[in-house]
Design an enzyme around this catalytic site. Structure first.
Site, short mmCIF file in Angstrom:
data_model
loop_
_atom_site.label_atom_id
_atom_site.label_comp_id
_atom_site.label_asym_id
_atom_site.label_seq_id
_atom_site.Cartn_x
_atom_site.Cartn_y
_atom_site.Cartn_z
N THR A 149 0.85 -1.20 0.00
CA THR A 149 0.00 0.00 0.00
C THR A 149 0.89 1.25 0.00
O THR A 149 2.06 1.21 0.39
CB THR A 149 -0.96 0.04 1.21
OG1 THR A 149 -0.20 0.26 2.41
CG2 THR A 149 -1.77 -1.24 1.34
N GLY A 150 0.29 2.35 -0.45
CA GLY A 150 1.07 3.60 -0.54
C GLY A 150 2.19 3.46 -1.55
O GLY A 150 3.30 3.95 -1.35
N ALA A 151 1.88 2.80 -2.68
CA ALA A 151 2.93 2.45 -3.64
C ALA A 151 3.04 3.44 -4.79
O ALA A 151 3.80 3.21 -5.72
CB ALA A 151 2.69 1.04 -4.18
N SER A 152 2.29 4.56 -4.72
CA SER A 152 2.35 5.49 -5.85
C SER A 152 3.54 6.43 -5.75
O SER A 152 3.80 7.19 -6.68
CB SER A 152 1.05 6.30 -5.94
OG SER A 152 0.84 7.01 -4.75
N SER A 153 4.27 6.42 -4.63
CA SER A 153 5.47 7.25 -4.51
C SER A 153 6.33 6.74 -3.36
O SER A 153 5.94 5.83 -2.62
CB SER A 153 5.10 8.73 -4.28
OG SER A 153 4.43 8.89 -3.05
N GLY A 154 7.51 7.33 -3.25
CA GLY A 154 8.38 7.15 -2.09
C GLY A 154 8.72 5.70 -1.74
O GLY A 154 9.04 4.88 -2.58
N ILE A 155 8.63 5.40 -0.45
CA ILE A 155 9.04 4.10 0.08
C ILE A 155 8.22 2.97 -0.53
O ILE A 155 8.75 1.92 -0.91
CB ILE A 155 8.91 4.10 1.63
CG1 ILE A 155 9.94 5.07 2.24
CG2 ILE A 155 9.10 2.69 2.19
CD1 ILE A 155 9.76 5.35 3.73
N SER A 215 7.62 4.46 12.15
CA SER A 215 8.65 5.49 11.99
C SER A 215 9.49 5.45 13.24
O SER A 215 9.05 4.95 14.29
CB SER A 215 7.99 6.86 11.89
OG SER A 215 8.94 7.88 12.01
N TYR A 236 0.74 12.60 14.19
CA TYR A 236 1.47 11.59 13.40
C TYR A 236 2.13 10.57 14.33
O TYR A 236 2.01 9.35 14.12
CB TYR A 236 2.51 12.31 12.55
CG TYR A 236 3.39 11.40 11.71
CD1 TYR A 236 2.91 10.83 10.55
CD2 TYR A 236 4.71 11.13 12.09
CE1 TYR A 236 3.72 10.00 9.77
CE2 TYR A 236 5.52 10.31 11.33
CZ TYR A 236 5.02 9.75 10.17
OH TYR A 236 5.83 8.92 9.41
P1 NAP Z 1 5.09 9.61 0.23
O1 NAP Z 1 6.06 9.60 -0.89
O2 NAP Z 1 4.28 10.83 0.48
O3 NAP Z 1 4.14 8.32 0.05
C1 NAP Z 1 2.95 8.15 0.76
C2 NAP Z 1 2.13 7.09 0.04
O4 NAP Z 1 0.95 6.84 0.79
C3 NAP Z 1 1.70 7.55 -1.35
O5 NAP Z 1 1.84 6.48 -2.24
C4 NAP Z 1 0.23 7.89 -1.17
O6 NAP Z 1 -0.45 7.63 -2.38
C5 NAP Z 1 -0.15 6.89 -0.09
N1 NAP Z 1 -1.38 7.27 0.61
C6 NAP Z 1 -1.61 8.36 1.36
N2 NAP Z 1 -2.88 8.35 1.81
C7 NAP Z 1 -3.45 7.21 1.32
C8 NAP Z 1 -4.74 6.62 1.42
N3 NAP Z 1 -5.73 7.21 2.11
N4 NAP Z 1 -4.97 5.45 0.80
C9 NAP Z 1 -3.99 4.84 0.09
N5 NAP Z 1 -2.75 5.34 -0.05
C10 NAP Z 1 -2.49 6.52 0.56
O7 NAP Z 1 5.83 9.34 1.62
P2 NAP Z 1 6.78 8.15 2.13
O8 NAP Z 1 7.87 8.82 2.87
O9 NAP Z 1 7.09 7.22 1.06
O10 NAP Z 1 5.80 7.49 3.21
C11 NAP Z 1 5.56 6.09 3.25
C12 NAP Z 1 5.42 5.66 4.70
O11 NAP Z 1 6.67 5.85 5.36
C13 NAP Z 1 4.39 6.46 5.50
O12 NAP Z 1 3.65 5.60 6.33
C14 NAP Z 1 5.24 7.39 6.33
O13 NAP Z 1 4.60 7.74 7.53
C15 NAP Z 1 6.46 6.50 6.59
N6 NAP Z 1 7.69 7.23 6.98
C16 NAP Z 1 8.20 8.20 6.16
C17 NAP Z 1 9.37 8.87 6.57
C18 NAP Z 1 9.97 9.98 5.73
O14 NAP Z 1 10.85 10.70 6.24
N7 NAP Z 1 9.61 10.14 4.46
C19 NAP Z 1 9.98 8.56 7.78
C20 NAP Z 1 9.41 7.56 8.57
C21 NAP Z 1 8.27 6.88 8.16
P3 NAP Z 1 -1.76 8.37 -2.94
O15 NAP Z 1 -1.66 9.81 -2.56
O16 NAP Z 1 -1.66 8.11 -4.43
O17 NAP Z 1 -2.92 7.65 -2.34
#
Ligand code: NAP
Length: 269
Positions: A10-16, A140, A153
């Site tokens: 899940t959350g596969a459209s960007s980032g991690i 996190s 958060y």
């Molecule tokens: P990101 O690039 O903003 O990715 C977030 C992803 O979650 C996107 O694919 C977004 O896709 C999806 N998303 C958000 N709301 C959603 C919903 N209601 N239903 C389905 N998908 C949803 O950020 P990221 O850093 O890769 O975050 C991924 C995870 O890592 C998150 O849980 C974040 O809390 C965690 N994390 C991030 C960091 C950091 O520094 N970046 C650090 C620690 C933990 P859509 O908008 O297309 O739905």
């Protein structure tokens, strides 16, 4: 019916999440990437296919339980198995606790916490039926220590940690591994969604170096199928987790430095 191993992310459209889907595709898994942005998922699916993997993108809002159930059912129907589920979707809220609107608090729990819960609830019976699997829940490092201006958060990420620890032991000896994933600051779109988020990200980067999403993804893919209770990334992240457990008062003083810096940055809006 495919005999390939299958990963749902899940959350596969960007980032991690996107990098994790690619990492599993490169390891030969069929991948089922999920998020709300269909165009991004299609682009990712094409990249996975170019790497030789099967890919079935499924548009999913993880805040909607039925959509998460449908995602898991679709993956199981299409491939006959789910080996890995990465519950990764999430977003941030950047505000002091007393200034966080209740609606925003509920919304972030709906996505970050309930999205993970729905994912676990849907996939566990499927994995138990097959006698194995691996669930990764993305929290996190600030799900181990609350940080100022991220109360909502952090609360969701602590909740994920508690849920994950309980689930891990419930499934122990039943063939299903459960890993808590705790990245530190990672270079993704996460902080870029709002001006306050960008400033919070800049504030963090003063204290901990930024990781690439590909590093987190490769680590997740590398431990899939092996018992690994937690992945805590970076020396800064490990230090924070340790100091939070052993010296909460001292950690408050460190956090105050971040708070003062961030307050200054937000004032200059
Ligand atoms: P990101 O690039 O903003 O990715 C977030 C992803 O979650 C996107 O694919 C977004 O896709 C999806 N998303 C958000 N709301 C959603 C919903 N209601 N239903 C389905 N998908 C949803 O950020 P990221 O850093 O890769 O975050 C991924 C995870 O890592 C998150 O849980 C974040 O809390 C965690 N994390 C991030 C960091 C950091 O520094 N970046 C650090 C620690 C933990 P859509 O908008 O297309 O739905």
């Amino acid at each position: 019916m495919s005999e390939r191993r299958v990963a749902v992310i899940t959350g596969a459209s960007s980032g991690i999440g996107m990098e994790t889907a690619l990492a599993f595709a490169r390891k030969g898994y069929a991948v089922v990437p999920a998020a709300r942005r269909a165009d991004r998922l299609e682009h990712l699916a094409a990249q996975c296919r170019a790497a030789g993997a099967e890919a079935t993108p499924v548009v999913t809002d993880v805040a909607e339980e039925q959509q998460v159930n449908d995602l898991v059912a679709r993956a199981a129907d299409e491939y006959g198995r789910i080996d890995v589920m990465v519950n990764n979707a999430g977003h941030g809220v950047f505000a002091a606790v007393h200034e966080t609107p209740t609606e925003e608090m509920r919304r972030i729990f709906d996505v970050n916490y309930f999205g993970v819960f729905y994912g676990c609830r849907a996939v566990v019976p499927e994995m138990l039926r097959r006698g194995g699997g691996h669930i990764f829940n993305v929290s996190s490092v600030i799900g181990k220590r609350g940080t100022p201006m991220h109360g909502a958060y952090c609360a969701t990420k602590f909740a994920i940690a508690g849920l994950t620890e309980s689930l891990r032991v419930e499934l122990m000896s039943l063939g299903v591994h459960v890993t808590l994933v705790c990245p530190t600051t990672t270079d993704t779109e996460f902080f870029d969604r709002t001006p306050a988020g960008r400033k919070a990200g800049d504030g963090f980067r003063k204290y901990v170096s930024t990781m690439s999403a590909a590093v987190v993804a490769r680590k997740i893919a590398a431990v899939a199928g092996r018992r690994k209770p937690e992945l805590v990334f970076s020396p800064g992240g490990k230090f924070l987790a340790l100091s939070a457990a052993l010296a909460p008062g001292l950690t408050d003083q460190l956090m105050k430095l971040y708070r003062d810096d961030l307050t200054e940055r937000l004032k200059n809006d």
